[in-house]
Design a protein around this motif. Structure first.
Motif, short mmCIF file in Angstrom:
data_model
loop_
_atom_site.label_atom_id
_atom_site.label_comp_id
_atom_site.label_asym_id
_atom_site.label_seq_id
_atom_site.Cartn_x
_atom_site.Cartn_y
_atom_site.Cartn_z
N VAL A 84 -58.93 24.73 -16.13
CA VAL A 84 -58.11 25.45 -17.12
C VAL A 84 -57.78 24.54 -18.30
O VAL A 84 -57.82 24.96 -19.46
CB VAL A 84 -56.81 25.99 -16.47
N ILE A 85 -57.47 23.28 -18.02
CA ILE A 85 -57.22 22.32 -19.11
C ILE A 85 -58.45 22.20 -19.99
O ILE A 85 -58.35 22.16 -21.22
CB ILE A 85 -56.79 20.96 -18.54
N ALA A 86 -59.64 22.16 -19.37
CA ALA A 86 -60.88 22.08 -20.15
C ALA A 86 -61.05 23.31 -21.04
O ALA A 86 -61.50 23.20 -22.19
CB ALA A 86 -62.07 21.92 -19.20
N GLN A 87 -60.68 24.48 -20.53
CA GLN A 87 -60.74 25.71 -21.34
C GLN A 87 -59.78 25.60 -22.53
O GLN A 87 -60.12 25.99 -23.65
CB GLN A 87 -60.37 26.93 -20.50
N ARG A 88 -58.58 25.08 -22.27
CA ARG A 88 -57.57 24.92 -23.31
C ARG A 88 -58.05 23.95 -24.38
O ARG A 88 -57.91 24.21 -25.58
CB ARG A 88 -56.30 24.39 -22.63
N VAL A 89 -58.67 22.85 -23.94
CA VAL A 89 -59.20 21.86 -24.88
C VAL A 89 -60.32 22.47 -25.72
O VAL A 89 -60.34 22.33 -26.95
CB VAL A 89 -59.70 20.62 -24.11
N GLN A 90 -61.27 23.15 -25.06
CA GLN A 90 -62.39 23.72 -25.78
C GLN A 90 -61.93 24.80 -26.76
O GLN A 90 -62.42 24.89 -27.89
CB GLN A 90 -63.42 24.31 -24.81
N ALA A 91 -60.95 25.61 -26.36
CA ALA A 91 -60.43 26.65 -27.25
C ALA A 91 -59.78 26.03 -28.48
O ALA A 91 -59.92 26.54 -29.60
CB ALA A 91 -59.42 27.52 -26.51
#
Length: 215
Positions: A84-91
């Motif tokens: 989820v953190i990776a999704q937040r970073v990519q977004a």
């Protein structure tokens, strides 16, 4: 606070840069310490990592007493939260507001820095406004340093580093801004997966054009 022309509007901001805190409903909150540098320049609100000012969520028990006895469970949760953190970073890198808001719990209660209630629609508007002064993200990473699991709640300590090019108030001058921030985050298991309900900033650094800020 009176702002000086030509000085970057600098404040560390977590992912998304939104200037909000969450109101506590039971144990739900997204908060930070609300520290602001004394001087101004690229929009202050964009220079700190994910959300803002006020009360720190009280944990139900200490890290020692809440730690899971099952290392495999902690490892699974660490991977899930890391995703989820990776999704937040990519977004944030892509400035994809829909993808970013997909990582925000639908039942979270948000407040602005004055304590007024905010909607997710207002959060969207604030994030887009603050992203608009970022010309480019050169690098952005958030790593999990440690995790303590207690049933459906996890206390997570993270470190973030964000290197970006930001416009000053004149709309033309560009500064290189690098921020680091340590976080304590409270995550809860939801039907949609693990979601962060609290992000508390623990301290970090800001440099503007290679120099410590303020300086």
């Amino acid at each position: 606070m009176r702002e000086r022309a030509g000085r970057p509007r600098v404040k560390r901001r977590a992912l998304g840069g939104s200037s909000v805190r969450s109101g506590a409903t039971e144990s739900q909150a997204v908060v930070s310490n609300g520290r602001q540098p004394r001087q101004s320049g690229p929009p202050v609100s964009n220079l700190r990592p994910f959300h803002t000012v006020a009360a720190v969520l009280a944990a139900a028990c200490s890290l020692a007493s809440c730690s899971s006895a099952d290392p495999s469970a902690s490892s699974r949760v660490r991977r899930a939260i890391g995703a989820v953190i990776a999704q937040r970073v990519q977004a944030t890198r892509a400035r994809d507001i829909d993808a970013f808001l997909a990582t925000v719990p639908s039942d979270i209660v948000l407040q602005d820095e004055s304590g007024a209630r905010m909607t997710l629609g207002q959060l969207r508007t604030n994030i887009l406004r603050e992203w608009s002064v970022i010309k480019a993200t050169r690098s952005l990473a958030e790593d999990i340093d440690s995790l303590a699991l207690a049933g459906d709640t996890a206390t997570v300590f993270t470190t973030q580093r964000w290197d970006r090019l930001m416009l000053e108030r004149d709309g033309a001058t560009i500064d290189t801004v690098v921020t680091t921030e340590h976080h304590r985050e409270i995550w809860r298991r939801t039907p949609a997966g693990w979601r962060a309900y609290s992000v508390v900033e623990l301290g970090g650094t800001v440099t503007v054009n290679g120099k410590p800020y303020p300086g």
